[in-house]
Design a protein around this motif. Structure first.
Motif, PDB file in Angstrom:
ATOM      1  N   THR A 224      41.606  11.885  57.935  1.00 55.14           N
ATOM      2  CA  THR A 224      42.502  12.817  57.233  1.00 55.14           C
ATOM      3  C   THR A 224      42.036  14.260  57.410  1.00 55.14           C
TER       4      THR A 224
ATOM      5  N   GLN B 197      42.851  15.611  60.857  1.00 51.67           N
ATOM      6  CA  GLN B 197      44.249  15.991  61.025  1.00 51.67           C
ATOM      7  C   GLN B 197      44.493  17.433  60.598  1.00 51.67           C
ATOM      8  N   HIS B 198      43.731  17.887  59.626  1.00 49.86           N
ATOM      9  CA  HIS B 198      43.869  19.261  59.130  1.00 49.86           C
ATOM     10  C   HIS B 198      42.844  20.199  59.777  1.00 49.86           C
TER      11      HIS B 198
END
Length: 213
Positions: free
Chosen positions: A48, A51-52
């Protein structure tokens, strides 16, 4: 954890803090051990964060802080600038020289706030956004001195002609501000820095540090 907080977000933030504290990155196993959770949870957190762009993993699988953190960090500058302005304004008017707050940006010193005196006939033009190597100029050298944590010393750094011919500078490091490396200083056109300027810069650095805590 309370009912109002998110366990997943808390773990993700703890991952970022752990990675920020190491220069060599951490493996999934190391993160799992430090967080006290199983490897599957760590994999999901890292995926996660990747992804950022807040985390990146090298070919060896070690996770490190990603470039996305830098983008978030740049948004902090306006808040820091606003907090520092009163002390910088007082310093500039008192000394009659251009005052500045400088922060570390990678291997460089970056001026994020600058205040020029209003009553002098002339002063050094020094603009927010100005960059220079940490090893040159009073602002950068004061930061490096704080990293070395000398047992004794005046608490400020003086330089002459290192960034601009005929200009001298004095700077003192910000101390006790978590997550920020920086210094407060002045730059002036003079052959030497007047004796009272060094202690006055130290006082201003303390004022800025208190405003940022």
């Amino acid at each position: 954890m309370t009912a109002e907080t998110s366990q997943t977000l808390d773990r993700g933030l703890r991952v970022l803090k752990l990675l920020a504290e190491t220069d060599h990155g951490l493996t999934v196993t190391e993160l799992s051990q430090r967080l006290g959770v199983n490897r599957t949870v760590v994999y999901r957190l890292l995926a996660t964060l990747e992804q950022h762009m807040l985390v990146r993993r090298d070919l060896g699988g070690r996770a490190r802080v990603g470039l996305g953190v830098l983008r978030l960090g740049r948004q902090v500058h306006p808040l820091v600038r606003e907090a520092a302005l009163p002390a910088l304004r007082s310093l500039a008017e008192d000394i009659g020289a251009t005052a500045h707050l400088t922060l570390v940006d990678g291997s460089e010193a970056l001026a994020v706030a600058v205040v020029e005196p209003t009553w002098t006939d002339y002063h050094v033009a020094y603009r927010a956004g100005f960059r220079h190597a940490l090893e040159r100029g009073a602002a950068g050298k004061a930061i490096l001195a704080a990293r070395r944590k000398p047992a004794e010393g005046p608490g400020y750094t003086l330089t002459h002609g290192e960034l601009e011919a005929g200009a001298c500078g004095a700077a003192a490091p910000l101390l006790g501000v978590t997550g920020l490396e920086g210094s407060v200083g002045v730059v002036m056109l003079a052959d030497a820095v007047p004796e009272r300027v060094g202690p006055r810069v130290v006082h201003a650095a303390r004022e800025v540090a208190e405003a940022l805590r």
